[in-house]
Design a protein around this motif. Structure first.
Motif, PDB file in Angstrom:
ATOM      1  N   GLY A  83       0.663  -1.199   0.139  1.00 40.79           N
ATOM      2  CA  GLY A  83      -0.068   0.010  -0.020  1.00 40.79           C
ATOM      3  C   GLY A  83       0.897   1.283   0.012  1.00 40.79           C
ATOM      4  N   THR A  84       0.454   2.122  -0.630  1.00 40.22           N
ATOM      5  CA  THR A  84       0.958   3.495  -0.472  1.00 40.22           C
ATOM      6  C   THR A  84      -0.045   4.874  -0.159  1.00 40.22           C
ATOM      7  OG1 THR A  84       0.539   3.741  -2.918  1.00 40.22           O
ATOM      8  CG2 THR A  84       2.833   2.779  -2.533  1.00 40.22           C
ATOM      9  N   ILE A  85       0.726   5.747   0.129  1.00 40.69           N
ATOM     10  CA  ILE A  85      -0.336   7.022   0.656  1.00 40.69           C
ATOM     11  C   ILE A  85      -0.937   7.559  -0.853  1.00 40.69           C
ATOM     12  CG2 ILE A  85      -0.404   8.983   1.988  1.00 40.69           C
ATOM     13  CD1 ILE A  85       0.836   7.106   3.870  1.00 40.69           C
ATOM     14  N   HIS A  86      -2.360   7.874  -0.498  1.00 44.19           N
ATOM     15  CA  HIS A  86      -2.889   8.494  -1.788  1.00 44.19           C
ATOM     16  C   HIS A  86      -2.205   9.841  -1.822  1.00 44.19           C
ATOM     17  CE1 HIS A  86      -6.148  10.295  -3.773  1.00 44.19           C
ATOM     18  NE2 HIS A  86      -6.427   9.123  -4.310  1.00 44.19           N
ATOM     19  N   PRO A  87      -2.108  10.184  -3.189  1.00 41.80           N
ATOM     20  CA  PRO A  87      -1.455  11.564  -3.334  1.00 41.80           C
ATOM     21  C   PRO A  87      -2.146  12.694  -2.750  1.00 41.80           C
ATOM     22  CG  PRO A  87      -2.548  10.578  -5.390  1.00 41.80           C
ATOM     23  CD  PRO A  87      -2.374   9.396  -4.422  1.00 41.80           C
ATOM     24  N   VAL A  88      -3.360  12.641  -2.451  1.00 41.82           N
ATOM     25  CA  VAL A  88      -4.203  13.731  -1.846  1.00 41.82           C
ATOM     26  C   VAL A  88      -3.730  13.711  -0.324  1.00 41.82           C
ATOM     27  CG1 VAL A  88      -6.417  14.757  -1.169  1.00 41.82           C
ATOM     28  CG2 VAL A  88      -6.103  13.970  -3.480  1.00 41.82           C
ATOM     29  N   ALA A  96      -2.499  19.378  -5.688  1.00 48.91           N
ATOM     30  CA  ALA A  96      -1.765  18.229  -6.017  1.00 48.91           C
ATOM     31  C   ALA A  96      -1.837  17.792  -7.626  1.00 48.91           C
ATOM     32  CB  ALA A  96      -2.636  17.082  -5.627  1.00 48.91           C
ATOM     33  N   MET A  97      -2.888  18.483  -8.290  1.00 48.37           N
ATOM     34  CA  MET A  97      -2.821  18.471  -9.847  1.00 48.37           C
ATOM     35  C   MET A  97      -1.781  19.273 -10.322  1.00 48.37           C
ATOM     36  SD  MET A  97      -7.047  19.075 -10.307  1.00 48.37           S
ATOM     37  CE  MET A  97      -6.932  18.947 -12.327  1.00 48.37           C
ATOM     38  N   LEU A  98      -1.552  20.503  -9.755  1.00 49.21           N
ATOM     39  CA  LEU A  98      -0.415  21.343 -10.246  1.00 49.21           C
ATOM     40  C   LEU A  98       1.011  20.649  -9.941  1.00 49.21           C
ATOM     41  CD1 LEU A  98      -1.723  24.852  -9.060  1.00 49.21           C
ATOM     42  CD2 LEU A  98      -1.405  24.058 -11.383  1.00 49.21           C
ATOM     43  N   LYS A  99       1.038  20.042  -8.899  1.00 57.57           N
ATOM     44  CA  LYS A  99       2.598  19.765  -8.350  1.00 57.57           C
ATOM     45  C   LYS A  99       2.959  18.306  -9.293  1.00 57.57           C
ATOM     46  CE  LYS A  99       5.511  18.678  -4.513  1.00 57.57           C
ATOM     47  NZ  LYS A  99       5.672  19.404  -3.126  1.00 57.57           N
ATOM     48  N   TYR A 100       1.855  17.691  -9.485  1.00 52.74           N
ATOM     49  CA  TYR A 100       2.145  16.355 -10.317  1.00 52.74           C
ATOM     50  C   TYR A 100       1.654  16.355 -11.667  1.00 52.74           C
ATOM     51  CZ  TYR A 100       3.074  14.699  -5.467  1.00 52.74           C
ATOM     52  OH  TYR A 100       3.427  14.606  -4.471  1.00 52.74           O
ATOM     53  N   GLY A 101       1.044  17.457 -12.216  1.00 53.71           N
ATOM     54  CA  GLY A 101       0.696  17.663 -13.777  1.00 53.71           C
ATOM     55  C   GLY A 101      -0.203  16.850 -14.091  1.00 53.71           C
ATOM     56  N   GLN A 145      -0.839  12.670   0.768  1.00 51.43           N
ATOM     57  CA  GLN A 145       0.410  13.160   0.898  1.00 51.43           C
ATOM     58  C   GLN A 145       0.571  14.652   0.867  1.00 51.43           C
ATOM     59  OE1 GLN A 145       3.518  11.418  -2.186  1.00 51.43           O
ATOM     60  NE2 GLN A 145       2.310   9.594  -2.245  1.00 51.43           N
ATOM     61  N   VAL A 146      -0.263  15.236  -0.387  1.00 48.62           N
ATOM     62  CA  VAL A 146      -0.348  16.689  -0.370  1.00 48.62           C
ATOM     63  C   VAL A 146      -0.714  17.472   0.644  1.00 48.62           C
ATOM     64  CG1 VAL A 146      -1.004  18.709  -1.788  1.00 48.62           C
ATOM     65  CG2 VAL A 146      -0.136  16.609  -2.978  1.00 48.62           C
ATOM     66  N   THR A 147      -1.865  16.916   1.425  1.00 50.25           N
ATOM     67  CA  THR A 147      -2.439  17.391   2.658  1.00 50.25           C
ATOM     68  C   THR A 147      -1.357  17.394   3.779  1.00 50.25           C
ATOM     69  OG1 THR A 147      -4.640  16.399   2.055  1.00 50.25           O
ATOM     70  CG2 THR A 147      -4.241  17.267   4.426  1.00 50.25           C
TER      71      THR A 147
END
Ligand code: PHE
Length: 341
Positions: free
Chosen positions: A98-103, A314-319, A105-107
Motif C-alpha cells: 500500500g502507499t499513501i494516496h496523493p491527496v 496536487a494536480m499542479l504539483k504532479y501535472g 500526501q499533499v495534505t
C-alpha cells in the motif's frame, strides 16, 4: 528359535512390527519366557546347560531389537530430511504494498509547511449546521452564495426541529468554531473534506480544502501575502510570485482571489516561471460580522483568512489534468503517476 527371531527382527518394516516381535519373543508370555519357565521342571544337569543358553538368547534378542529400533529411527529421520526440505535460496514472493494516496500526501505536506510557520491544526465536522456553514459567515438565508455553492442538504423527517444540516461546502465554518473555542489571538489551519454538487474535469462532489486563519491586533493583508508566497515557494520548491485580484466573499472585507505565477507550455503548467497566472485560492480580511458571530470583539481584533483547494495543488504539483482520477481508485492510474507500487 534364535534364527527365527533374529531374521524376523532384521526384516521388521517399522517400529510397531518390532514391538509385536518383542512381545511374542521376550514378553511375559513370549516364547523365550515360556521356555525359561520350563527350566524348573528340568534336572539340574539339563538346567545347567539350558539356563545360560536361554539367558544368552534373551539378551541377544533384546539387543537385536534395540539395534533394529535405532536403525528404524535413523531411517525415519533420513526420510523426513529428504521430504521436508525448504529451499532458502528461493526469492521471496512479491506482496502488493500500500502507499499513501496523493491527496493525503499533499495534505500532509501543506499541513507541515504551514505548521512550521506557526499555524495549529484545527478540525470541524463535515456535517455542519447551516448556521456555521452560512449565517455565521455572513451568508444570510436569501444570499445567492447558498445556491451558488450547490449545497447538499441533509434529509429531515417531518417534525424534526433540529437546525438544518448540510455537508459543509467549505472549511470556513472551522474559523467560527476555532474562534469560539480559543478566542483571539489565534492562528490555525484546517485541512479537510468539503462537498458541492458539481462534477466535471476540475470538479468532484467531494474535494479537499485547507482553511487558514490568523487573528491578532494588527494583522494585515501584507502578512497574508507574505505567508502565501512563503507557502507556495516551499510547496513547489521554487520562488513563486502571487497576484492578488480584488474579489468578493461575504465573510471577508476586503476580499482577494490569489493567482500564482506559471507558464503554459504544450498543455503542461509550470509553476514559478513564465508570465501566466493561475487562480488557486480565495482570501481576505475577516469580516467584522464574522468575528462578532464567533464571539471575538472586532474593535480589538483583526486578521486574514484564506481557503485553498488541496486537490488543485496536487494536480499542479504532479501535472495531473483530470481531478476525477484522484477519486477513481484505479491502480493503473496510481501506478502511472508513481503513487502505487
Ligand atoms: N470559503 C471560500 C471558498 O470555499 C474560500 C475562502 C476562505 C475565501 C477564506 C476567503 C476566506 O470558496
Amino acid at each position: 528359535l534364535r534364527q527365527k527371531y533374529l531374521s524376523a527382527i532384521a526384516d521388521a518394516a517399522d517400529e510397531s512390527a518390532l514391538e509385536d516381535l518383542r512381545v511374542t519373543a521376550v514378553g511375559k508370555k513370549g516364547e523365550v519366557s515360556l521356555k525359561m519357565r520350563e527350566l524348573g521342571r528340568m534336572t539340574p544337569e539339563e538346567r545347567q546347560v539350558a539356563g545360560p543358553a536361554l539367558n544368552a538368547l534373551k539378551d541377544e534378542i533384546n539387543s537385536a531389537l534395540a539395534a533394529k529400533k535405532s536403525a528404524l529411527e535413523d531411517a525415519a529421520l533420513d526420510a523426513r530430511l529428504r521430504d521436508e526440505w525448504l529451499d532458502v535460496t528461493l526469492p521471496a514472493r512479491q506482496r502488493p504494498q500500500g502507499t499513501i494516496h496523493p491527496v493525503s500526501q499533499v495534505t500532509e505536506e501543506v499541513t507541515a509547511i504551514l505548521a512550521d510557520m506557526g499555524f495549529a491544526v484545527a478540525e470541524g465536522p463535515q456535517v455542519e449546521t447551516d448556521w456555521y456553514n452560512f449565517d455565521a459567515l455572513n451568508i444570510p438565508g436569501h444570499h445567492p452564495a447558498r445556491t451558488e455553492m450547490d449545497t447538499f442538504y441533509m434529509h429531515r423527517e417531518e417534525g424534526d426541529n433540529r437546525p438544518p444540516h448540510v455537508l459543509r461546502t467549505h472549511t470556513s465554518p472551522v474559523q467560527i468554531r476555532s474562534m469560539q473555542d480559543a478566542g483571539a489571538p489565534i492562528r490555525i489551519i484546517c485541512p479537510g473534506r468539503v462537498y458541492r454538487a458539481d462534477y466535471d474535469q476540475t470538479h468532484t462532489p467531494m474535494f479537499h480544502q485547507v482553511e487558514g486563519l490568523a487573528i491578532d491586533r494588527d494583522i494585515s493583508m501584507a502578512n497574508l501575502k507574505w505567508v502565501l508566497e512563503e507557502f507556495f515557494s516551499a510547496f513547489f520548491g521554487t520562488k513563486v510570485k502571487t497576484r492578488f485580484r480584488a474579489s468578493h466573499f461575504p465573510f471577508t472585507e476586503p476580499s482577494a482571489e490569489v493567482d500564482i505565477q506559471c507558464s503554459w507550455e504544450g498543455g503542461t503548467v509550470k509553476v514559478g516561471e513564465g508570465d501566466g497566472w493561475l487562480e488557486v485560492l480565495g482570501s481576505g480580511m475577516v469580516h467584522p460580522k464574522v468575528l462578532a458571530a464567533a464571539g471575538v470583539d472586532p474593535n480589538e481584533w483583526q486578521g486574514f483568512a484564506f481557503g485553498m483547494g488541496i486537490d488543485r495543488m496536487a494536480m499542479l504539483k504532479y501535472g495531473i489534468p483530470d481531478l476525477r482520477a484522484f477519486f477513481d481508485s484505479d491502480l493503473r492510474w496510481l501506478r502511472h503517476y508513481g503513487f502505487a507500487a
